[in-house]
Design a protein around this motif. Structure first.
Motif, PDB file in Angstrom:
ATOM      1  N   LEU B 146       0.838  -1.194   0.000  1.00  0.00           N
ATOM      2  CA  LEU B 146       0.000   0.000   0.000  1.00  0.00           C
ATOM      3  C   LEU B 146       0.880   1.254   0.000  1.00  0.00           C
ATOM      4  O   LEU B 146       0.650   2.204  -0.756  1.00  0.00           O
ATOM      5  CB  LEU B 146      -0.907   0.013   1.228  1.00  0.00           C
ATOM      6  CG  LEU B 146      -1.829   1.230   1.320  1.00  0.00           C
ATOM      7  CD1 LEU B 146      -2.817   1.239   0.177  1.00  0.00           C
ATOM      8  CD2 LEU B 146      -2.561   1.244   2.657  1.00  0.00           C
ATOM      9  N   ALA B 147       1.894   1.213   0.837  1.00  0.00           N
ATOM     10  CA  ALA B 147       2.792   2.361   0.906  1.00  0.00           C
ATOM     11  C   ALA B 147       3.457   2.608  -0.443  1.00  0.00           C
ATOM     12  O   ALA B 147       3.538   3.748  -0.914  1.00  0.00           O
ATOM     13  CB  ALA B 147       3.846   2.145   1.982  1.00  0.00           C
ATOM     14  N   THR B 149       2.347   1.800  -3.334  1.00  0.00           N
ATOM     15  CA  THR B 149       1.349   2.319  -4.260  1.00  0.00           C
ATOM     16  C   THR B 149       1.106   3.802  -4.023  1.00  0.00           C
ATOM     17  O   THR B 149       0.987   4.585  -4.966  1.00  0.00           O
ATOM     18  CB  THR B 149       0.027   1.560  -4.095  1.00  0.00           C
ATOM     19  OG1 THR B 149       0.307   0.172  -4.110  1.00  0.00           O
ATOM     20  CG2 THR B 149      -0.930   1.908  -5.207  1.00  0.00           C
ATOM     21  N   GLN B 150       1.061   4.130  -2.755  1.00  0.00           N
ATOM     22  CA  GLN B 150       0.847   5.540  -2.458  1.00  0.00           C
ATOM     23  C   GLN B 150       1.971   6.406  -3.003  1.00  0.00           C
ATOM     24  O   GLN B 150       1.728   7.474  -3.550  1.00  0.00           O
ATOM     25  CB  GLN B 150       0.723   5.738  -0.947  1.00  0.00           C
ATOM     26  CG  GLN B 150      -0.705   5.546  -0.479  1.00  0.00           C
ATOM     27  CD  GLN B 150      -0.805   5.637   1.026  1.00  0.00           C
ATOM     28  OE1 GLN B 150       0.166   5.358   1.720  1.00  0.00           O
ATOM     29  NE2 GLN B 150      -1.965   6.018   1.511  1.00  0.00           N
ATOM     30  N   HIS B 151       3.179   5.888  -2.865  1.00  0.00           N
ATOM     31  CA  HIS B 151       4.307   6.634  -3.412  1.00  0.00           C
ATOM     32  C   HIS B 151       4.134   6.834  -4.907  1.00  0.00           C
ATOM     33  O   HIS B 151       4.349   7.922  -5.432  1.00  0.00           O
ATOM     34  CB  HIS B 151       5.619   5.880  -3.146  1.00  0.00           C
ATOM     35  CG  HIS B 151       6.180   6.186  -1.797  1.00  0.00           C
ATOM     36  ND1 HIS B 151       6.664   7.416  -1.466  1.00  0.00           N
ATOM     37  CD2 HIS B 151       6.311   5.413  -0.701  1.00  0.00           C
ATOM     38  CE1 HIS B 151       7.074   7.405  -0.205  1.00  0.00           C
ATOM     39  NE2 HIS B 151       6.870   6.190   0.289  1.00  0.00           N
ATOM     40  N   ILE B 153       1.444   6.815  -6.616  1.00  0.00           N
ATOM     41  CA  ILE B 153       0.360   7.748  -6.911  1.00  0.00           C
ATOM     42  C   ILE B 153       0.833   9.177  -6.724  1.00  0.00           C
ATOM     43  O   ILE B 153       0.552  10.063  -7.534  1.00  0.00           O
ATOM     44  CB  ILE B 153      -0.848   7.466  -5.999  1.00  0.00           C
ATOM     45  CG1 ILE B 153      -1.510   6.164  -6.430  1.00  0.00           C
ATOM     46  CG2 ILE B 153      -1.843   8.617  -6.071  1.00  0.00           C
ATOM     47  CD1 ILE B 153      -2.637   5.744  -5.534  1.00  0.00           C
ATOM     48  N   GLN B 154       1.585   9.367  -5.681  1.00  0.00           N
ATOM     49  CA  GLN B 154       2.064  10.710  -5.418  1.00  0.00           C
ATOM     50  C   GLN B 154       2.941  11.209  -6.563  1.00  0.00           C
ATOM     51  O   GLN B 154       2.771  12.322  -7.050  1.00  0.00           O
ATOM     52  CB  GLN B 154       2.839  10.711  -4.118  1.00  0.00           C
ATOM     53  CG  GLN B 154       3.341  12.096  -3.751  1.00  0.00           C
ATOM     54  CD  GLN B 154       3.978  12.091  -2.381  1.00  0.00           C
ATOM     55  OE1 GLN B 154       3.615  11.271  -1.537  1.00  0.00           O
ATOM     56  NE2 GLN B 154       4.916  12.982  -2.160  1.00  0.00           N
ATOM     57  N   VAL B 281      -5.193  12.653  -0.889  1.00  0.00           N
ATOM     58  CA  VAL B 281      -3.988  11.893  -0.623  1.00  0.00           C
ATOM     59  C   VAL B 281      -3.070  12.746   0.254  1.00  0.00           C
ATOM     60  O   VAL B 281      -3.262  13.945   0.380  1.00  0.00           O
ATOM     61  CB  VAL B 281      -3.290  11.542  -1.946  1.00  0.00           C
ATOM     62  CG1 VAL B 281      -2.188  10.523  -1.706  1.00  0.00           C
ATOM     63  CG2 VAL B 281      -4.302  10.996  -2.909  1.00  0.00           C
ATOM     64  N   THR B 282      -2.093  12.105   0.777  1.00  0.00           N
ATOM     65  CA  THR B 282      -1.196  12.841   1.652  1.00  0.00           C
ATOM     66  C   THR B 282      -0.473  13.948   0.910  1.00  0.00           C
ATOM     67  O   THR B 282      -0.072  14.939   1.467  1.00  0.00           O
ATOM     68  CB  THR B 282      -0.149  11.911   2.261  1.00  0.00           C
ATOM     69  OG1 THR B 282       0.254  11.012   1.237  1.00  0.00           O
ATOM     70  CG2 THR B 282      -0.711  11.162   3.431  1.00  0.00           C
ATOM     71  N   TYR B 283      -0.295  13.744  -0.393  1.00  0.00           N
ATOM     72  CA  TYR B 283       0.430  14.747  -1.166  1.00  0.00           C
ATOM     73  C   TYR B 283      -0.427  15.987  -1.334  1.00  0.00           C
ATOM     74  O   TYR B 283      -1.376  15.993  -2.088  1.00  0.00           O
ATOM     75  CB  TYR B 283       0.776  14.176  -2.539  1.00  0.00           C
ATOM     76  CG  TYR B 283       1.147  15.226  -3.526  1.00  0.00           C
ATOM     77  CD1 TYR B 283       0.274  15.545  -4.567  1.00  0.00           C
ATOM     78  CD2 TYR B 283       2.341  15.904  -3.429  1.00  0.00           C
ATOM     79  CE1 TYR B 283       0.602  16.510  -5.486  1.00  0.00           C
ATOM     80  CE2 TYR B 283       2.670  16.862  -4.342  1.00  0.00           C
ATOM     81  CZ  TYR B 283       1.808  17.165  -5.367  1.00  0.00           C
ATOM     82  OH  TYR B 283       2.134  18.124  -6.276  1.00  0.00           O
TER      83      TYR B 283
END
Lengths: 170, 643
Positions: B146-147, B149-151, B153-154, B281-283
């Motif tokens: 997941l992490a 993937t998040q990267h 996506i960012q 998202v976090t970004y």
């Protein structure tokens, strides 16, 4: 030609501000020599007016002298570019010399430069395209030749003028 | 359970299961006794040391080291864990031992292994209970991916963001170019129509107006030559027909246009789309969502230069290599800098003999690569009490202005220069100071080019070769607040046509042309009136060698006095008349059109103050004529003709 007398010039007031009219009047005694169609008198006379002292001509003389040096250097570069068939360079050089010649009012040289600049971009002087490179090269060759002749001729006149001698032998 | 397993079970029906035989075989090995072995009774088996069993024995016999899997497998074959009652806490094998039993699985009944079969699809419950065991492991794996993937996506979002902004800029650029092109073709149409009219009139009048061609008629501005009307062919100028055809043949790709329009509308009306998606998202880089244009500090970032550094004498910004590669939209100016109104209260007049200026002398930056031009320009300027600084190219000019935006009151800017051209330089200067007037100095004053100058923030155009008068006129117009006698600002002090020009902004083109035509007629003594409208407007002198096709260009005003050979060519002269009047016409549509255009362009930049500046610009457009006219008009009175 009756309506246009050569000495009308002294009465015309093409210089606008009161300030410059005054300075203008002070050089009335000076009559512009006839450089023929080499020179746009109106433009060149404005430059001569900038001289504080018209016997020494400390502004205009070096300017004109520099121009001829610049022109001769440029012709050398043009000859080289012509040998290399480097039209782009020729156009650029033509533009370069056109700027100073036109600002000095050296019309004939300016016209030749204009031809060179345009032909270097494969254009006729009117801006229409000239697709044939040979034609362009030919135009440039002719214009360059004319420019050299005109420059030599004008240079002699200018030298005589600044030396205080009568210029015309034509 | 999926079908294949069921089939497998059926296929194995006749034989003992691999698993069960492996299990039996494993238990036969006495070396494992301390780890796993048959129970004393032989009806069950015991795993004594769970860990050792998992790590050493399972891999050998079952090719995995997962005790949970082993237990699951046992379950499938209906083995059951043997539970010991609470009270007898002492099991025979120790607390951590696992004992499994199957009714048919006995140490002494090897032959009975075939009777041990897989159960029918297992009930869910026990399975889930077993799944619980590796759950933490799975969570770790899942959260890791997941992490990752998040990267991803960012990163993608960042890229998308850049692309979005770039695209926005491009679309804006295309849209504004489209507007320009549209205006251009309107202008061209107007011109062609006008020229057609002139052509017609000319042809109608040519017989009455015909006069002989003086043998030395070079400068054609004395009355005699004004009568000169075309004795050329009767058919309409082929140039006009060609031009019309070309214009008509250019049909815009309407579909692409519509798409583009949709895009630009989308960009303008939807709050920037990436914003909403990033926020989830976090970004979220603060502010990045609304980043409007990319140039933060283009002066230090050479990538933003409009044109590449040239290798020869100069860079022509209109060369097709460059004009198509402008990487940024016209700069927006810093609104804070606008607090200084361009037109300030005029300082009280002081008596300073002869000088144009009030207490402060104008400081001028002259940007010119050609030494001769620079020296002449500087001389002219210093002659009217200006302080002059010279920059040899656009880069130097930008450098100076960047260093101290307030250092000069006005900039004269050459266009074609090495290192950095004048248009790019102006665009950059506009980022540090939106206020200072920047005047293009060029012989290249075709309408479309002039429009580009204005588009990139230039305020006016001074035709080359420049004259002292032309410079003074510009100074008076743009630095009116510095004049000692502000009334001169509009009067300009120029003679002849100037006063007419001053009225320019408010005058229609007809009114504008009127006085000119009349004064011309007065001088000409009338007979040429057949061609009057056109003839009267021949004030943009035409380079004699120029052909009539250059209808849309003005030409440098220098050529009037000299007599180029082609000047004596009747046809050449006549076409010059035609295009000369076209030159007059150029301004008419231009005069109305360009200010409109500038209006759009300047709106964001100047805001409210724009209105006060607009007439100024229009005056500038109007003024352009008188300046040239003045040069042409003087001669008839004076001895312009030097034969």
């Amino acid at each position: 030609m009756a309506m246009v007398e050569a000495d009308d010039r002294d009465d015309e007031g093409s210089i606008p501000s009161t300030h410059s009219i005054r300075s203008r009047r002070s050089i009335r005694s000076f009559s512009m020599p006839d450089f023929g169609d080499h020179v746009d008198d109106q433009i060149f006379s404005q430059i001569l007016e900038m001289d504080d002292d018209e016997t020494t001509r400390e502004f205009s003389e070096p300017l004109v002298t520099n121009f001829f040096e610049q022109a001769e250097e440029t012709f050398v570069k043009m000859d080289q570019a012509l040998t290399d068939k480097n039209l782009e360079e020729l156009s650029s050089l033509g533009h370069f010399l056109k700027g100073s010649s036109s600002t000095l009012g050296f019309s004939k040289i300016k016209d030749s430069c204009q031809i060179i600049q345009q032909a270097g971009h494969m254009l006729n002087v009117d801006g229409s395209p000239e697709p044939d490179e040979k034609v362009c090269v030919k135009k440039i060759t002719e214009a360059l030749k004319a420019a050299k002749v005109d420059t030599t001729e004008l240079k002699q006149k200018m030298e005589r003028f600044f030396a205080g001698k009568p210029i015309g032998d034509n | 359970m999926p079908a294949p397993e069921g089939e497998l079970a059926v296929a194995q029906a006749g034989n003992s299961s691999d698993f069960v035989r492996k299990l039996y075989k494993m238990l036969e090995d006495p070396t494992y006794n301390s780890v796993v072995r048959w129970s004393a009774e032989g009806d069950s088996f015991v795993v004594l040391e769970n860990e050792k069993f998992t790590k050493t024995i399972l891999p050998k016999h079952f090719k995995h080291s997962n005790f949970a899997s082993f237990v699951r497998q046992l379950n499938k074959y209906d083995f059951h864990k043997v539970r010991h009652s609470e009270e007898s806490s002492e099991t025979p094998y120790g607390r951590d031992a696992w004992e499994f039993r199957h009714p048919e699985f006995r140490a002494d009944r090897k032959d009975n292994l075939d009777n041990i079969r897989r159960k029918a699809p297992a009930p869910r419950k026990p399975q889930q209970a077993d799944d619980a065991f590796p759950a933490t492991q799975q969570i770790v794996v899942l959260s890791e991916s997941l992490a990752a993937t998040q990267h991803q996506i960012q990163a993608l979002q960042e890229q998308y963001f850049d692309l979005f902004n770039n695209n926005k800029i491009l679309v804006n650029e295309v849209v504004s170019l489209q507007k320009m092109v549209k205006a251009q073709s309107q202008v061209s149409n107007e011109l062609i129509t006008h020229l057609n009219n002139i052509e017609d009139r000319r042809r109608n009048s040519r017989h009455s107006a015909h006069s002989s061609h003086s043998s030395h008629s070079g400068p054609a501005y004395h009355p005699g030559n004004l009568n000169l009307l075309p004795d050329g062919a009767d058919e309409p100028a082929p140039e006009l027909r060609r031009a019309r055809e070309i214009l008509n043949n250019v049909s815009p790709d309407s579909e692409a246009d519509r798409d583009l329009h949709r895009l630009s509308v989308a960009y303008h009306h939807s709050g920037s789309p990436p914003d909403s998606s990033t926020s989830s998202v976090t970004y979220t880089q603060p502010g990045s969502g609304s980043m409007p244009v990319v140039h933060h500090d283009p002066l230090n970032d050479m990538r933003h230069l409009v044109y590449p550094v040239g290798q020869t004498q100069g860079i022509d910004p209109f060369h097709s290599d460059h004009i198509h590669n402008i990487p940024y939209s016209r700069p927006l100016s810093n609104p804070a800098a606008l607090t200084e109104a361009p037109i300030q209260a005029t300082p009280p007049p002081k008596d300073q003999g002869g000088s144009l200026w009030g207490a402060n002398k104008p400081r001028i930056l002259l940007v010119e690569d050609d030494k001769t031009c620079a020296r002449i320009g500087a001389k002219f300027l210093s002659h009217v009490d200006c302080t002059v600084e010279i920059a040899r190219d656009g880069l130097e000019a930008v450098d100076k202005m960047n260093h101290d935006p307030e250092r000069v009151d006005l900039v004269f800017m050459d266009i074609i220069m090495p290192n950095l051209d004048g248009v790019s330089a102006t665009a950059m200067i506009r980022m540090v100071t939106p206020r200072v007037p920047v005047i293009a100095m060029t012989s290249n004053i075709r309408q479309e080019d002039v429009q580009t100058y204005f588009h990139f923030g230039m305020n006016d155009v001074l035709a080359k070769p420049f004259t002292k008068d032309g410079m003074v006129r510009i100074l008076k117009k743009h630095l009116s607040y510095m004049l000692r006698d502000p009334s001169q600002a509009n009067m300009g002090g120029d003679e002849s046509g100037q006063s007419v020009g001053v009225l320019g902004p408010s005058m229609s083109s007809q009114a504008y042309g009127g006085p000119q035509g009349m004064s011309m007629a007065a001088m000409a003594g009338g007979p040429s009136m057949g061609g009057g409208g056109g003839g009267g407007q021949v004030k943009y002198e035409q380079t004699p060698i120029q052909s009539p096709a250059t209808t849309s260009s003005w030409h440098s005003p220098s050529q009037m006095t000299h007599t180029s050979p082609s000047m004596n060519d009747g046809g050449g002269y006549l076409t010059a008349v035609g295009s000369g009047s076209a030159g007059g016409m150029v301004l008419t549509p231009g005069g109305t059109q360009r200010p409109q255009y500038s209006n759009q362009v300047l709106q964001p930049q100047i805001g409210g103050q724009n209105l006060s500046r607009l007439p100024d610009m229009m005056a500038g457009m109007g003024d352009e004529r008188p300046e040239k006219r003045q040069r042409l008009y003087a001669p008839p009175q004076g001895a312009y003709v030097q034969q």
